[in-house]
Structure formats: structure tokens, C-alpha cells
Design a protein around this motif. Sequence first.
Motif, PDB file in Angstrom:
ATOM      1  N   VAL A  82      36.278  24.107-101.193  1.00  0.00           N
ATOM      2  CA  VAL A  82      36.536  24.032-102.633  1.00  0.00           C
ATOM      3  C   VAL A  82      36.339  25.503-103.099  1.00  0.00           C
ATOM      4  CG1 VAL A  82      35.664  23.474-104.934  1.00  0.00           C
ATOM      5  CG2 VAL A  82      35.952  22.021-103.100  1.00  0.00           C
ATOM      6  N   MET A  83      35.551  26.436-103.041  1.00  0.00           N
ATOM      7  CA  MET A  83      35.308  27.876-103.270  1.00  0.00           C
ATOM      8  C   MET A  83      36.517  28.492-102.749  1.00  0.00           C
ATOM      9  SD  MET A  83      32.814  27.577-105.344  1.00  0.00           S
ATOM     10  CE  MET A  83      32.683  29.430-105.509  1.00  0.00           C
ATOM     11  N   LEU A  84      36.788  28.678-101.351  1.00  0.00           N
ATOM     12  CA  LEU A  84      37.795  29.301-100.928  1.00  0.00           C
ATOM     13  C   LEU A  84      39.236  28.998-101.352  1.00  0.00           C
ATOM     14  CD1 LEU A  84      36.665  29.932 -97.360  1.00  0.00           C
ATOM     15  CD2 LEU A  84      36.768  31.387 -99.108  1.00  0.00           C
ATOM     16  N   GLY A  85      39.340  27.757-101.351  1.00  0.00           N
ATOM     17  CA  GLY A  85      40.822  27.271-101.869  1.00  0.00           C
ATOM     18  C   GLY A  85      40.926  27.685-103.563  1.00  0.00           C
ATOM     19  N   SER A  86      39.865  27.579-104.021  1.00  0.00           N
ATOM     20  CA  SER A  86      40.063  27.909-105.811  1.00  0.00           C
ATOM     21  C   SER A  86      40.262  29.309-105.773  1.00  0.00           C
ATOM     22  CB  SER A  86      38.777  27.446-106.299  1.00  0.00           C
ATOM     23  OG  SER A  86      38.706  25.836-106.359  1.00  0.00           O
ATOM     24  N   ALA A  87      39.817  30.080-104.987  1.00  0.00           N
ATOM     25  CA  ALA A  87      39.856  31.601-105.044  1.00  0.00           C
ATOM     26  C   ALA A  87      41.559  31.926-104.837  1.00  0.00           C
ATOM     27  CB  ALA A  87      39.026  32.484-104.165  1.00  0.00           C
ATOM     28  N   GLY A  92      47.312  32.821-107.073  1.00  0.00           N
ATOM     29  CA  GLY A  92      48.689  32.379-107.259  1.00  0.00           C
ATOM     30  C   GLY A  92      48.916  31.937-108.655  1.00  0.00           C
ATOM     31  N   GLN A  93      47.973  31.527-109.601  1.00  0.00           N
ATOM     32  CA  GLN A  93      48.287  31.057-110.870  1.00  0.00           C
ATOM     33  C   GLN A  93      47.606  32.201-112.020  1.00  0.00           C
ATOM     34  OE1 GLN A  93      46.449  27.178-111.563  1.00  0.00           O
ATOM     35  NE2 GLN A  93      47.030  26.680-109.130  1.00  0.00           N
ATOM     36  N   ALA A  94      47.597  33.445-111.347  1.00  0.00           N
ATOM     37  CA  ALA A  94      46.922  34.634-112.301  1.00  0.00           C
ATOM     38  C   ALA A  94      48.111  34.563-113.331  1.00  0.00           C
ATOM     39  CB  ALA A  94      46.827  35.777-111.491  1.00  0.00           C
ATOM     40  N   GLY A  95      47.721  34.934-114.700  1.00  0.00           N
ATOM     41  CA  GLY A  95      48.418  34.990-115.807  1.00  0.00           C
ATOM     42  C   GLY A  95      48.751  33.434-116.606  1.00  0.00           C
ATOM     43  N   ASP A  96      48.751  32.497-115.775  1.00  0.00           N
ATOM     44  CA  ASP A  96      49.024  31.184-116.299  1.00  0.00           C
ATOM     45  C   ASP A  96      47.703  30.513-116.343  1.00  0.00           C
ATOM     46  OD1 ASP A  96      51.753  31.585-116.066  1.00  0.00           O
ATOM     47  OD2 ASP A  96      51.858  30.684-113.956  1.00  0.00           O
ATOM     48  N   THR A 134      36.696  17.448-115.031  1.00  0.00           N
ATOM     49  CA  THR A 134      37.314  17.391-116.240  1.00  0.00           C
ATOM     50  C   THR A 134      37.070  18.777-117.145  1.00  0.00           C
ATOM     51  OG1 THR A 134      37.329  14.955-116.251  1.00  0.00           O
ATOM     52  CG2 THR A 134      37.612  16.135-118.517  1.00  0.00           C
ATOM     53  N   VAL A 135      35.865  19.028-117.158  1.00  0.00           N
ATOM     54  CA  VAL A 135      35.253  20.227-117.848  1.00  0.00           C
ATOM     55  C   VAL A 135      35.894  21.555-117.215  1.00  0.00           C
ATOM     56  CG1 VAL A 135      33.335  21.688-118.457  1.00  0.00           C
ATOM     57  CG2 VAL A 135      33.011  19.307-118.480  1.00  0.00           C
ATOM     58  N   TYR A 136      36.073  21.568-115.865  1.00  0.00           N
ATOM     59  CA  TYR A 136      36.606  22.663-115.366  1.00  0.00           C
ATOM     60  C   TYR A 136      37.991  22.841-115.744  1.00  0.00           C
ATOM     61  CZ  TYR A 136      38.771  25.432-111.375  1.00  0.00           C
ATOM     62  OH  TYR A 136      39.530  26.381-110.596  1.00  0.00           O
ATOM     63  N   LEU A 137      38.854  21.775-115.702  1.00  0.00           N
ATOM     64  CA  LEU A 137      40.326  21.962-116.121  1.00  0.00           C
ATOM     65  C   LEU A 137      40.432  22.133-117.598  1.00  0.00           C
ATOM     66  CD1 LEU A 137      41.980  18.870-114.029  1.00  0.00           C
ATOM     67  CD2 LEU A 137      42.000  21.272-113.669  1.00  0.00           C
ATOM     68  N   GLY A 138      39.625  21.465-118.523  1.00  0.00           N
ATOM     69  CA  GLY A 138      39.511  21.723-119.799  1.00  0.00           C
ATOM     70  C   GLY A 138      39.363  23.175-120.045  1.00  0.00           C
ATOM     71  N   ALA A 139      38.544  23.993-119.196  1.00  0.00           N
ATOM     72  CA  ALA A 139      38.286  25.420-119.796  1.00  0.00           C
ATOM     73  C   ALA A 139      39.475  26.323-119.272  1.00  0.00           C
ATOM     74  CB  ALA A 139      36.923  25.553-119.047  1.00  0.00           C
ATOM     75  N   GLY A 140      40.565  25.741-118.656  1.00  0.00           N
ATOM     76  CA  GLY A 140      41.574  26.668-118.358  1.00  0.00           C
ATOM     77  C   GLY A 140      41.599  27.222-117.231  1.00  0.00           C
ATOM     78  N   TYR A 141      40.565  26.595-116.231  1.00  0.00           N
ATOM     79  CA  TYR A 141      40.563  27.279-114.870  1.00  0.00           C
ATOM     80  C   TYR A 141      41.782  26.666-113.990  1.00  0.00           C
ATOM     81  CZ  TYR A 141      36.026  28.837-116.360  1.00  0.00           C
ATOM     82  OH  TYR A 141      35.138  29.342-117.270  1.00  0.00           O
ATOM     83  N   PRO A 142      41.901  27.569-112.843  1.00  0.00           N
ATOM     84  CA  PRO A 142      43.435  27.001-112.272  1.00  0.00           C
ATOM     85  C   PRO A 142      43.211  25.834-111.449  1.00  0.00           C
ATOM     86  CG  PRO A 142      42.174  29.422-111.630  1.00  0.00           C
ATOM     87  CD  PRO A 142      41.283  28.611-112.399  1.00  0.00           C
ATOM     88  N   TYR A 143      44.361  25.112-111.324  1.00  0.00           N
ATOM     89  CA  TYR A 143      44.307  24.026-110.726  1.00  0.00           C
ATOM     90  C   TYR A 143      44.058  24.257-108.936  1.00  0.00           C
ATOM     91  CZ  TYR A 143      46.651  22.293-114.747  1.00  0.00           C
ATOM     92  OH  TYR A 143      46.835  21.921-115.899  1.00  0.00           O
TER      93      TYR A 143
END
Length: 446
Positions: A82-87, A92-96, A134-143
Motif C-alpha cells: 500500500v505504501m509503495l503503490g500509493s507513492a 502519476g497523479q501529481a497536480g490532479d 473514505t477519509v483518505y479519498l475525501g482529503a483529496g489524496y491520490p487513488y
Amino acid sequence: MEEQRDSGRAGRLAGRMGLSRPMRLTRPMRLTTSVRLARARWAGRLPGPGASRAWGPPPWVTREADSRRLPWLSTLGLAAFVMLGSAFAARGQAGDRAGLDAFARVLLLAGPAMLLLRHRHPVAVAFGTAATATVYLGAGYPYGPVFVTVAVGSYAAVVAGRRRAAWAALGMFWVGYLLVGHWLFRWLPPAGDDAAPWGSELGLAAWSVAVVAASELVRVRREQWVRARAEQEAAERRRADEERLRIARELHDVLAHSISVINVQAGVGLALLDSDPEQARTALTTIKAASKEALGEVRQVLDTLRAPGAAPRAPAPGLARLPELVEQAAGAGLAVEVTEEGRAPALPPGTDLAAFRIVQEALTNVVRHSGSRTARVLIGYGPGRLRLRIDDEGPATGGEAGGSGNGLIGMRERAAALGGTIDAGPRPDGGFRVLATLPVTSEETP
């Protein structure tokens, strides 16, 4: 000499166990250990010599660990993924999407941390991972791999039998994602974000259904394996009980008959030892022959315990050995008259053995419990059946003449195992009669 042998065994055992000092084994300890190992092998908990290990379920069917243990290995691997994949997803989603800060990493680690308890508290873990994602996605962090923690938490709940909780947790996650993507995005980071396309919600719904469906499939497969394992263990226990009953019947039939003959002849020998030494010698000779035959049959029964599945060294007794049985009864002072009716077919081994044991037990009961010194045996061969009738004139010499002991019970069990019947009891004109009917299938008769 005995102590030296014990010390040598203890030294060898200490060497195998890696002990620096030999351990002295006393006789009670060795006996207790042997008995415990024998009982464990009999119960199926330990394999016998040369036995292979019992088969088990596929690893994807069983739980990753016992409920009393924490699945550290799989959880640590999932946390690293999860940590490596999210990094990588953040790059890949920088700026979005918003970048990964300290709060994001705490949320990413919170999901795997809760998964450590997924076997003990599956419902709480299912809702906890869904809320964290849900909190993670609501905070705008990358999918990214954050969805995996939700899937594993729901999977654990379904496999544990908490299907409604898994459905509710996934539904809560989907509703939260829907609200964030189409309504709350205006007030949540990142700034200037647009509404999510409706196709992503449909994709998330399909992904949720797929997770639950796969979990249900694993749960059903696991329940089937547990049921099959329980049935297998029950069948093994049933076979062990049947084998113990068979051995008990064999030992009872062999020992009861032979010891009855020995008892009668010992009484004759003692009574005639001074007045008629020659007759006493004959009685002792009969005792020797009866005890030798009994020891041989007992040894054959015990060999089946020492080497399960091995072929017996001697053929099983049958009606062909009836003359030997008559001769033994004559040695005990009982005259036996044998009559056959019909043409003798080739009996199957089980029926032949049961017929012999029934006649043997009936004659033993005459020797032990009847005052009559004569007995009549009728063997009738009919179409599809074998009929045995053993009569004595009586009278009964003791309280057990009615046949309430284990002998008649064993005869009835032998007949019932083959689908036959036993009718034993006093005759109206005096004496005692045993009537047995054993079926013989048509394909086994000539």
C-alpha cells in the motif's frame, strides 16, 4: 542389566534431543509414554509407522492464521504494498490530487494496522478500513492501493460469516465516495477539483460486488471443506469403533470357548489326579491343545493391530473347521451331533466366519451353562440363506443360562452386521435353542 539398558536408551534419547546430560527414564514414564502414543495413533492424532501426512485444504481456503494469533507476515506485506503503490500513484497523479503528507501516510498505515485484528474482530475491521479509506479519498489524496485494505477487510468479514457487515461496510464506502465525488468536492481539497465522472461510481460498485462475490465463493468452499473434514473424521471414528467391536468379538469367541474347555478339563484332571492318572493325563493333553489353538487365534487377531491392512497369516475360521470344534467339545465332555440339510454353497468369507463363531459360542454356552452333555447342530442350506440351529436338552446349571451375557450379544451383532437374525431362548419342552439365519446373496451361491 535392566538398569544398564535403561541408561543406554536414556543416553541415546538425550543425544537425539540435544541434551548435554542423559535423562533417566523410569519404567512408569516409558509405559505411560507408550500408552499415550498408542492412544494418539488409534485416535488418528499421530500417523503410524510409514503413514503419510493427512491432506489439508488449499491455503487460499483457510484463514491465514489461527484466530488466537495475529497475521503479522501477510499484514506487513500488505502495508508495504500500500505504501509503495500509493507513492507511485502520487507521482502519476501529481497536480490532479493532493500530495502524500504525514496525515496521508498515517491513514495509509491505519488500514493495514486494523487488518491485524481481522480474524478476531472482522466486523470492526471491515467498517474501520472502509472509514479510513473514505477519509483518505475525501482529503483529496491520490487513488491507489488504499482500495485493497477495504477489500481485505470485507473479505475477512464474509469468510467469518458476517456477510451483512461486509455489505454494509462496502455500501458505506461507496456512498462516501459518491458524496465526495459529486457534492462535497467543492469544500474538500484539492482546490479547483471538478466532479468525478459517473463511470467511476459504477466501476466502484462493480468492484464492491466482485469483492463480496469472491469472498462468498471462498466462504462456501471453506465450509464445504470443513464439512467434508468432519464427515471424514466421523467415518474414521466409525471404522475404528467397528474394528474395536470386531476384535472384541473375536477375542471373546476365541477365549470364551477355549477357556471353557480348559476349565472343564482342569476340573476333570484335578478330580482324577490320584484315582486315574491316565485320564488326568488325557485332560492335561486336551488343555494343552486348546490353549495352543487359542494362543494362535489371539496372535492372529493381535497381528491385525500391529500391522493394519496386512494380510492375515492364517485363513479365517469357517464351517470347514467344524470337525475340530466338535473334537474340542468332545474333549470337554460334550457330545455334538452335526446334521446338514441341502447342498452346501461356496459361502463368502464373512458369512462363513460368522456361522463358525455362532456355532462355537452356542456350544461354549452349553458347556458353561447347561447340565446336558449332548448338543445337536443343524446346518440348513437354502436359496439365499444359511440356517443354523443349536439345541441342548438342559437343564440350566446357573443363573446365566438364559443367555444374558456378552456371548449372545456378540452373536446378534455378527448376524445383524450381515443382515441376519438370531433367536435364542429356552425351548417349551426344556433345554435351550439358538436359531440363526444368515443371508447369502444369489451371486455368491452356485
